[in-house]
Design a protein around this motif. Structure first.
Motif, PDB file in Angstrom:
ATOM      1  N   ASP A  40       0.817  -1.221   0.000  1.00 40.54           N
ATOM      2  CA  ASP A  40       0.000   0.000   0.000  1.00 40.54           C
ATOM      3  C   ASP A  40       0.848   1.267   0.000  1.00 40.54           C
ATOM      4  O   ASP A  40       0.323   2.366   0.160  1.00 40.54           O
ATOM      5  CB  ASP A  40      -0.987  -0.006   1.174  1.00 40.54           C
ATOM      6  CG  ASP A  40      -0.309  -0.244   2.510  1.00 40.54           C
ATOM      7  OD1 ASP A  40       0.930  -0.396   2.521  1.00 40.54           O
ATOM      8  OD2 ASP A  40      -1.003  -0.270   3.545  1.00 40.54           O
ATOM      9  N   VAL A  41       2.164   1.119  -0.152  1.00 43.15           N
ATOM     10  CA  VAL A  41       3.041   2.273  -0.373  1.00 43.15           C
ATOM     11  C   VAL A  41       3.715   2.083  -1.728  1.00 43.15           C
ATOM     12  O   VAL A  41       3.793   0.966  -2.244  1.00 43.15           O
ATOM     13  CB  VAL A  41       4.099   2.418   0.745  1.00 43.15           C
ATOM     14  CG1 VAL A  41       3.427   2.716   2.066  1.00 43.15           C
ATOM     15  CG2 VAL A  41       4.969   1.172   0.863  1.00 43.15           C
ATOM     16  N   ASP A  42       4.195   3.191  -2.299  1.00 46.22           N
ATOM     17  CA  ASP A  42       4.706   3.100  -3.672  1.00 46.22           C
ATOM     18  C   ASP A  42       6.218   2.912  -3.740  1.00 46.22           C
ATOM     19  O   ASP A  42       6.848   3.246  -4.737  1.00 46.22           O
ATOM     20  CB  ASP A  42       4.284   4.336  -4.481  1.00 46.22           C
ATOM     21  CG  ASP A  42       4.838   5.633  -3.903  1.00 46.22           C
ATOM     22  OD1 ASP A  42       5.359   5.604  -2.774  1.00 46.22           O
ATOM     23  OD2 ASP A  42       4.738   6.676  -4.587  1.00 46.22           O
ATOM     24  N   GLY A  43       6.815   2.370  -2.670  1.00 45.42           N
ATOM     25  CA  GLY A  43       8.237   2.093  -2.688  1.00 45.42           C
ATOM     26  C   GLY A  43       8.850   2.233  -1.314  1.00 45.42           C
ATOM     27  O   GLY A  43       8.148   2.319  -0.296  1.00 45.42           O
ATOM     28  N   VAL A  44      10.175   2.265  -1.284  1.00 52.10           N
ATOM     29  CA  VAL A  44      10.931   2.399  -0.032  1.00 52.10           C
ATOM     30  C   VAL A  44      11.310   3.876   0.121  1.00 52.10           C
ATOM     31  O   VAL A  44      11.861   4.476  -0.794  1.00 52.10           O
ATOM     32  CB  VAL A  44      12.200   1.526  -0.054  1.00 52.10           C
ATOM     33  CG1 VAL A  44      12.984   1.686   1.243  1.00 52.10           C
ATOM     34  CG2 VAL A  44      11.830   0.055  -0.286  1.00 52.10           C
ATOM     35  N   TYR A  45      11.020   4.433   1.280  1.00 49.73           N
ATOM     36  CA  TYR A  45      11.286   5.853   1.533  1.00 49.73           C
ATOM     37  C   TYR A  45      12.489   6.032   2.458  1.00 49.73           C
ATOM     38  O   TYR A  45      12.890   5.097   3.159  1.00 49.73           O
ATOM     39  CB  TYR A  45      10.058   6.514   2.156  1.00 49.73           C
ATOM     40  CG  TYR A  45       9.011   6.901   1.139  1.00 49.73           C
ATOM     41  CD1 TYR A  45       8.802   8.230   0.794  1.00 49.73           C
ATOM     42  CD2 TYR A  45       8.243   5.926   0.495  1.00 49.73           C
ATOM     43  CE1 TYR A  45       7.846   8.594  -0.156  1.00 49.73           C
ATOM     44  CE2 TYR A  45       7.292   6.278  -0.453  1.00 49.73           C
ATOM     45  CZ  TYR A  45       7.106   7.618  -0.777  1.00 49.73           C
ATOM     46  OH  TYR A  45       6.178   7.955  -1.723  1.00 49.73           O
ATOM     47  N   THR A  46      13.024   7.254   2.466  1.00 44.95           N
ATOM     48  CA  THR A  46      14.166   7.561   3.330  1.00 44.95           C
ATOM     49  C   THR A  46      13.810   7.358   4.799  1.00 44.95           C
ATOM     50  O   THR A  46      14.670   7.037   5.613  1.00 44.95           O
ATOM     51  CB  THR A  46      14.637   9.009   3.116  1.00 44.95           C
ATOM     52  OG1 THR A  46      13.493   9.888   3.157  1.00 44.95           O
ATOM     53  CG2 THR A  46      15.332   9.166   1.762  1.00 44.95           C
ATOM     54  N   THR A  47      12.547   7.532   5.144  1.00 39.54           N
ATOM     55  CA  THR A  47      12.001   7.142   6.445  1.00 39.54           C
ATOM     56  C   THR A  47      10.485   7.130   6.304  1.00 39.54           C
ATOM     57  O   THR A  47       9.955   7.378   5.218  1.00 39.54           O
ATOM     58  CB  THR A  47      12.466   8.083   7.579  1.00 39.54           C
ATOM     59  OG1 THR A  47      12.193   7.466   8.846  1.00 39.54           O
ATOM     60  CG2 THR A  47      11.796   9.451   7.515  1.00 39.54           C
ATOM     61  N   ASP A  48       9.766   6.864   7.372  1.00 33.49           N
ATOM     62  CA  ASP A  48       8.304   6.765   7.313  1.00 33.49           C
ATOM     63  C   ASP A  48       7.706   8.154   7.032  1.00 33.49           C
ATOM     64  O   ASP A  48       7.861   9.076   7.852  1.00 33.49           O
ATOM     65  CB  ASP A  48       7.782   6.232   8.648  1.00 33.49           C
ATOM     66  CG  ASP A  48       6.303   5.883   8.611  1.00 33.49           C
ATOM     67  OD1 ASP A  48       5.578   6.484   7.791  1.00 33.49           O
ATOM     68  OD2 ASP A  48       5.870   5.036   9.412  1.00 33.49           O
ATOM     69  N   PRO A  49       7.005   8.323   5.895  1.00 35.92           N
ATOM     70  CA  PRO A  49       6.421   9.630   5.563  1.00 35.92           C
ATOM     71  C   PRO A  49       5.388  10.113   6.587  1.00 35.92           C
ATOM     72  O   PRO A  49       5.096  11.304   6.649  1.00 35.92           O
ATOM     73  CB  PRO A  49       5.758   9.394   4.194  1.00 35.92           C
ATOM     74  CG  PRO A  49       6.402   8.162   3.655  1.00 35.92           C
ATOM     75  CD  PRO A  49       6.755   7.327   4.848  1.00 35.92           C
ATOM     76  N   ARG A  50       4.856   9.198   7.382  1.00 39.14           N
ATOM     77  CA  ARG A  50       3.889   9.607   8.403  1.00 39.14           C
ATOM     78  C   ARG A  50       4.574  10.343   9.559  1.00 39.14           C
ATOM     79  O   ARG A  50       3.942  11.076  10.313  1.00 39.14           O
ATOM     80  CB  ARG A  50       3.128   8.384   8.937  1.00 39.14           C
ATOM     81  CG  ARG A  50       2.165   7.780   7.929  1.00 39.14           C
ATOM     82  CD  ARG A  50       1.638   6.443   8.366  1.00 39.14           C
ATOM     83  NE  ARG A  50       2.702   5.448   8.466  1.00 39.14           N
ATOM     84  CZ  ARG A  50       2.500   4.161   8.717  1.00 39.14           C
ATOM     85  NH1 ARG A  50       1.267   3.720   8.905  1.00 39.14           N
ATOM     86  NH2 ARG A  50       3.501   3.322   8.783  1.00 39.14           N
ATOM     87  N   VAL A  51       5.872  10.117   9.704  1.00 40.80           N
ATOM     88  CA  VAL A  51       6.642  10.794  10.750  1.00 40.80           C
ATOM     89  C   VAL A  51       7.359  12.017  10.187  1.00 40.80           C
ATOM     90  O   VAL A  51       7.422  13.060  10.816  1.00 40.80           O
ATOM     91  CB  VAL A  51       7.665   9.816  11.385  1.00 40.80           C
ATOM     92  CG1 VAL A  51       8.595  10.537  12.359  1.00 40.80           C
ATOM     93  CG2 VAL A  51       6.929   8.682  12.101  1.00 40.80           C
ATOM     94  N   VAL A  52       7.908  11.877   8.968  1.00 41.94           N
ATOM     95  CA  VAL A  52       8.619  12.986   8.317  1.00 41.94           C
ATOM     96  C   VAL A  52       7.969  13.243   6.962  1.00 41.94           C
ATOM     97  O   VAL A  52       8.108  12.443   6.031  1.00 41.94           O
ATOM     98  CB  VAL A  52      10.125  12.658   8.124  1.00 41.94           C
ATOM     99  CG1 VAL A  52      10.840  13.832   7.478  1.00 41.94           C
ATOM    100  CG2 VAL A  52      10.775  12.297   9.454  1.00 41.94           C
ATOM    101  N   SER A  53       7.239  14.352   6.858  1.00 40.62           N
ATOM    102  CA  SER A  53       6.498  14.627   5.624  1.00 40.62           C
ATOM    103  C   SER A  53       7.427  14.825   4.426  1.00 40.62           C
ATOM    104  O   SER A  53       7.018  14.624   3.284  1.00 40.62           O
ATOM    105  CB  SER A  53       5.601  15.858   5.811  1.00 40.62           C
ATOM    106  OG  SER A  53       6.375  16.988   6.166  1.00 40.62           O
ATOM    107  N   GLU A  54       8.687  15.202   4.684  1.00 38.60           N
ATOM    108  CA  GLU A  54       9.645  15.421   3.586  1.00 38.60           C
ATOM    109  C   GLU A  54      10.331  14.135   3.132  1.00 38.60           C
ATOM    110  O   GLU A  54      11.223  14.173   2.281  1.00 38.60           O
ATOM    111  CB  GLU A  54      10.730  16.432   4.005  1.00 38.60           C
ATOM    112  CG  GLU A  54      10.237  17.827   4.338  1.00 38.60           C
ATOM    113  CD  GLU A  54       9.745  17.945   5.779  1.00 38.60           C
ATOM    114  OE1 GLU A  54       9.185  18.991   6.125  1.00 38.60           O
ATOM    115  OE2 GLU A  54       9.911  16.974   6.544  1.00 38.60           O
TER     116      GLU A  54
END
Length: 415
Positions: A174-188
């Motif tokens: 349900d996410v579109d890939g691996v992020y630098t960190t959790d977008p729910r914690v860091v919007s950037e």
């Protein structure tokens, strides 16, 4: 024609409408000439519902019987997906793990895959069928159903891809890939186009929930190209666009560009710290403390042994919060035997980690991390390092502040 493995999470299988979307996506890949194996999770919330029923009858459910119950969630999913494909005229057949067979050890609720018999699956693929196999489970040497632990469908999918020598394993989530960190914690937070297996393994083992760490181990050991991508896109989007979306987990030696120093920040709220105070500082002390913990099938993470003072030392380690009470009970039982003055613990701690293969060739990462935390007034309780990661244990209440500060300090919001 390539052999491709698709894995779909519980959200993707959450309703009959979503299962129809999965069927349309799978059919698109099959129509393009690919051989397809699908590994779906149980419908969203189903495994928790089944475990909840078991706990209403037995506070600590028998592991073998719990696996018998929990495995049914995926069995429903594969049958429904096969029906959805058959309903649109696609040849499909579903199998439970024991029918393939996926052989595991007998560590119920957290079994490990030992081998996969691909004979039946190969025959179906050769006949043009889409093969759907339950994730999360297999069968031990005694014929008992054994599950692989939470997130085990990822491991099943990558293991099947390895055994079948698939060209790629696509993990739809349900996410579109691996992020630098959790977008729910860091919007950037920023999506990564590629990440190395080593970095992904560290992120997965340190608390990133995108993939189970054992699935990344399989992918790395058997060099299975693995892609994390979204199942929430239009199932009929152009195949070429979909095949290049998300995050590709790659091999470091395959990329010529210089790696960023830090690729991502992982965190885990599910931590507890235990300290065994005043034990005799002599050979074997670590074994006598951690031996009984291991015998109770409790995994230990970070470990520190303090400097000896007058022949006594303190020994501190972390376990998951869910096993904290069990570990404390085990240690209280052997407190006299190990000669401990006291055993204390704290279940309100969290782990924050910075990860990046670029750390191998750059100095100063640790000092920058510690300076950033210091400037935010965050005290470090424990430190653990490897060649490409630094982890710190901190008070739980500071976890999100630490993640945001470190993400900014290492410029992770920038391309």
């Amino acid at each position: 024609m390539a052999l491709i493995v698709h894995k779909y999470g519980g959200t993707s299988m959450g309703s009959t409408d979503r299962i129809k979307n999965v069927a349309a996506r799978v059919a698109k890949w099959h129509d393009a000439g690919h051989q397809i194996i699908v590994v779906p999770s149980a419908m969203s919330g189903e495994t928790n519902r089944l475990i909840g029923l078991a706990k209403q009858l037995m506070e600590q459910p028998d592991p073998r019987e719990l696996d018998m119950i929990a495995a049914t969630g995926e069995q429903v999913s594969v049958g429904l997906l096969a029906m959805a494909l058959l309903a649109i005229g696609k040849p499909a057949v579903s199998y439970a793990g024991w029918q393939v067979a996926i052989k595991t050890d007998s560590a119920f609720t957290k079994a490990r895959i030992e081998s996969i018999d691909d004979t039946k699956v190969k025959a179906d693929l050769a006949a043009g069928k889409i093969v759907i196999i339950t994730g999360f489970q297999g069968v031990d040497a005694h014929g008992n159903i054994a599950t692989l632990g939470r997130g085990g469908s990822d491991t099943s999918a990558v293991a099947i891809a390895a055994a079948m020598k698939a060209e790629e394993c696509l993990i739809y989530t349900d996410v579109d890939g691996v992020y630098t960190t959790d977008p729910r914690v860091v919007s950037e937070a920023r999506r990564l186009n590629t990440i190395t297996f080593e970095e992904m393994l560290e992120l997965a083992s340190l608390g990133s929930k995108v993939l189970q760490s054992r699935s990344v181990e399989f992918a790395g050991n058997y060099r299975v190209p693995t892609r994390v991508l979204s199942s929430l896109t239009d199932p009929l989007m152009p195949l070429e666009e979909e095949a290049n979306s998300g995050t590709l987990i790659s091999f470091e030696e395959d990329t010529n560009m210089e790696q960023a120093v830090i690729s991502g920040i992982a965190f885990n709220r599910d931590e507890a710290k235990i300290t065994v105070l005043g034990v005799p500082d002599k050979p074997g002390v670590a074994y006598h403390i951690l031996g009984p913990v291991a015998d109770a099938n409790i995994e230990v993470d970070m470990i520190i042994q303090n400097q000896s003072v007058e022949g006594k030392t303190d020994f501190t380690f972390t376990v998951t919060r869910g096993e904290y009470a069990k570990a404390m009970g085990v240690l209280e039982g052997v407190k006299g035997e190990i000669g401990a003055a006291n055993i204390v613990g704290d279940a309100k701690v969290s782990k924050v980690s910075v990860v990046g293969v670029g750390m191998r060739s750059h100095v100063g990462v640790a000092s920058q991390m510690f300076r950033t935390l210091s400037e935010e007034g965050i005290n470090i309780l424990m430190i653990s390092t490897s060649e490409i990661k630094i982890s710190v244990l901190i008070d739980e209440k500071y976890m999100e502040l630490a993640v945001r500060a470190l993400h900014k300090a290492f410029d992770l919001e920038k391309e």
